[in-house]
Design an enzyme around this catalytic site. Sequence first.
Site, short mmCIF file in Angstrom:
data_model
loop_
_atom_site.label_atom_id
_atom_site.label_comp_id
_atom_site.label_asym_id
_atom_site.label_seq_id
_atom_site.Cartn_x
_atom_site.Cartn_y
_atom_site.Cartn_z
N ASN A 23 31.43 44.45 21.98
CA ASN A 23 32.12 43.46 22.82
C ASN A 23 31.56 42.06 22.67
O ASN A 23 32.18 41.09 23.13
CB ASN A 23 32.08 43.90 24.29
CG ASN A 23 32.96 45.11 24.55
OD1 ASN A 23 33.86 45.41 23.77
ND2 ASN A 23 32.70 45.81 25.64
N CYS A 117 48.00 49.50 26.80
CA CYS A 117 46.60 49.92 26.77
C CYS A 117 46.45 51.17 27.63
O CYS A 117 46.95 51.21 28.75
CB CYS A 117 45.69 48.82 27.28
SG CYS A 117 43.95 49.24 27.20
N ARG A 122 46.45 45.12 31.17
CA ARG A 122 45.46 44.08 30.91
C ARG A 122 46.23 42.86 30.40
O ARG A 122 46.23 42.55 29.22
CB ARG A 122 44.44 44.56 29.87
CG ARG A 122 43.71 45.82 30.31
CD ARG A 122 42.95 46.48 29.19
NE ARG A 122 41.60 45.96 29.06
CZ ARG A 122 40.72 46.44 28.20
NH1 ARG A 122 41.04 47.43 27.39
NH2 ARG A 122 39.51 45.93 28.12
N PRO A 123 46.95 42.18 31.29
CA PRO A 123 47.88 41.15 30.86
C PRO A 123 47.17 39.95 30.24
O PRO A 123 46.02 39.65 30.56
CB PRO A 123 48.58 40.76 32.16
CG PRO A 123 47.62 41.12 33.24
CD PRO A 123 46.90 42.34 32.75
N VAL A 124 47.90 39.27 29.33
CA VAL A 124 47.34 38.08 28.69
C VAL A 124 47.81 36.82 29.40
O VAL A 124 47.56 35.71 28.93
CB VAL A 124 47.74 38.03 27.20
CG1 VAL A 124 47.16 39.22 26.45
CG2 VAL A 124 49.25 37.97 27.03
N ASP A 125 48.47 36.97 30.55
CA ASP A 125 48.97 35.80 31.28
C ASP A 125 47.87 34.78 31.55
O ASP A 125 48.10 33.57 31.47
CB ASP A 125 49.57 36.23 32.63
CG ASP A 125 50.76 37.16 32.47
OD1 ASP A 125 50.92 37.71 31.38
OD2 ASP A 125 51.51 37.33 33.45
N LEU A 126 46.67 35.25 31.90
CA LEU A 126 45.57 34.33 32.20
C LEU A 126 45.25 33.45 31.00
O LEU A 126 44.99 32.25 31.14
CB LEU A 126 44.33 35.12 32.62
CG LEU A 126 44.40 35.87 33.95
CD1 LEU A 126 43.17 36.75 34.13
CD2 LEU A 126 44.52 34.89 35.11
N ASP A 308 32.90 50.23 32.09
CA ASP A 308 32.70 50.93 30.82
C ASP A 308 31.66 52.04 30.90
O ASP A 308 31.48 52.79 29.94
CB ASP A 308 32.31 49.95 29.72
CG ASP A 308 33.51 49.22 29.14
OD1 ASP A 308 34.65 49.58 29.46
OD2 ASP A 308 33.30 48.27 28.35
N LEU A 330 38.62 48.23 38.74
CA LEU A 330 39.06 47.27 37.73
C LEU A 330 40.31 47.71 36.96
O LEU A 330 41.15 46.88 36.63
CB LEU A 330 37.92 46.98 36.75
CG LEU A 330 36.69 46.30 37.38
CD1 LEU A 330 35.66 45.99 36.32
CD2 LEU A 330 37.07 45.04 38.13
#
Length: 421
Positions: A23, A117, A122-126, A308, A330
């Site tokens: 990561n 996913c 896990r949106p990419v809007d942010l 995780d 989460l």
Amino acid sequence: MDYLTITQSPILSGEVAISGAKNAALPLLALTLLSKEDVRISNLPNVADVKTLSKLLEHLGAHIEMLDSHTLNINCANIIHTKALYDIVRKMRASILVLGPLLARFRKCQVSLPGGCAIGARPVDLHLKAMEKMGAHIHIEGGYIIANAPNGLQGADILFDKISVTGSENVIMAAALAKGKTRIINAAKEPEVVQLCEILTHNGIEIEGIGSNEISIYGSDGELPVFKPFSVIPDRIEAGTYLCAGAITNSRITLRDTDSTHLQAVLEKLEEIGFSFEITESSITILPAQKRNAFEIITTEYPGFPTDMQAQFMALATQCEGVSVIEERLFENRFMHVSELQRLGADIKLSGNIAKVSGVKPLIGANVMATDLRASSALVLAALIAKGSTDIHRIYHLDRGYEDLESKLKRLGVNLTRQGE
């Protein structure tokens, strides 16, 4: 497609070296897009996700030289296009990390939407809202994020409604080349984010508030940095997984090449369960417990207990006295390993995002199926103490994030083989 057969291995011993953090490696690979000069990265984990992002960089035009199995020299002087294709991006959501650096350097890019996913939305809007605040024009067309910033990116105040690790990393990389100051409010504080910031500061980009929830980046207004060689930090999740291998078998094992300061939440929870440790600057030895107590976990952002590690601790809970309670805050679908652990005999009751695990239940080997990366490692841990043999299918999930898993486990005394379906 391969699967693992693990025969009950109730007592482990020895030591294992921890690889570089997957990561941390992924944003650092994307970071090379900000420079025209050679960038040498060492201690890269030899895992599928690193290979996928390297392939994406090569597709964009990067020249990559493998100096050894853990060291790459990357040159992004001759990027030939700025379109991150679906065929590559679909394999790994973290491919979205090329959005910020591509847009900052080339003022335009097309990045495929990552798709679904297994562990939840896990949106990419942010990411997109942040780039728009920095002056980019963005629209979605044909499954691609099409972004343009003809006048370059401008510094802005970015307030994240929800803490996002990759969102923070994308904005940090984009802000490094932007004009003026970018302030990220509610930024992620993970060690991987800290390392990204530290490397930028060591190479000429001024950043304030590193490691806090408010980061200020003073952009270079398009001036490209020249990166000195750097090394990826140790993988705290891999280290936590091997600590759980020692814990579930109640064995003494030593981890080398690790950083205990990144593992405080995990170490404190293991101490609460009954374990003690011998810790040096670069090693951790877990010592057997006289009694393993039930525990409670609530997953949250760093420095809290990591999502995780939730699956691995659920496997451990099956061997702890009493009822352990695990609350996942989460990701909404991150209990898919429960049904597979139940196939091995685990006593787990689910109620929404809370799992209650009744411990000291004997597990018996069976055929199980991995559903995501960390769920896979939970099944490996459970198989260590399950009577007989356990076949774990769809282990390509493991190959995404755990380097050399079989030989490392064998070094600790695990009886396992990899076989083809």
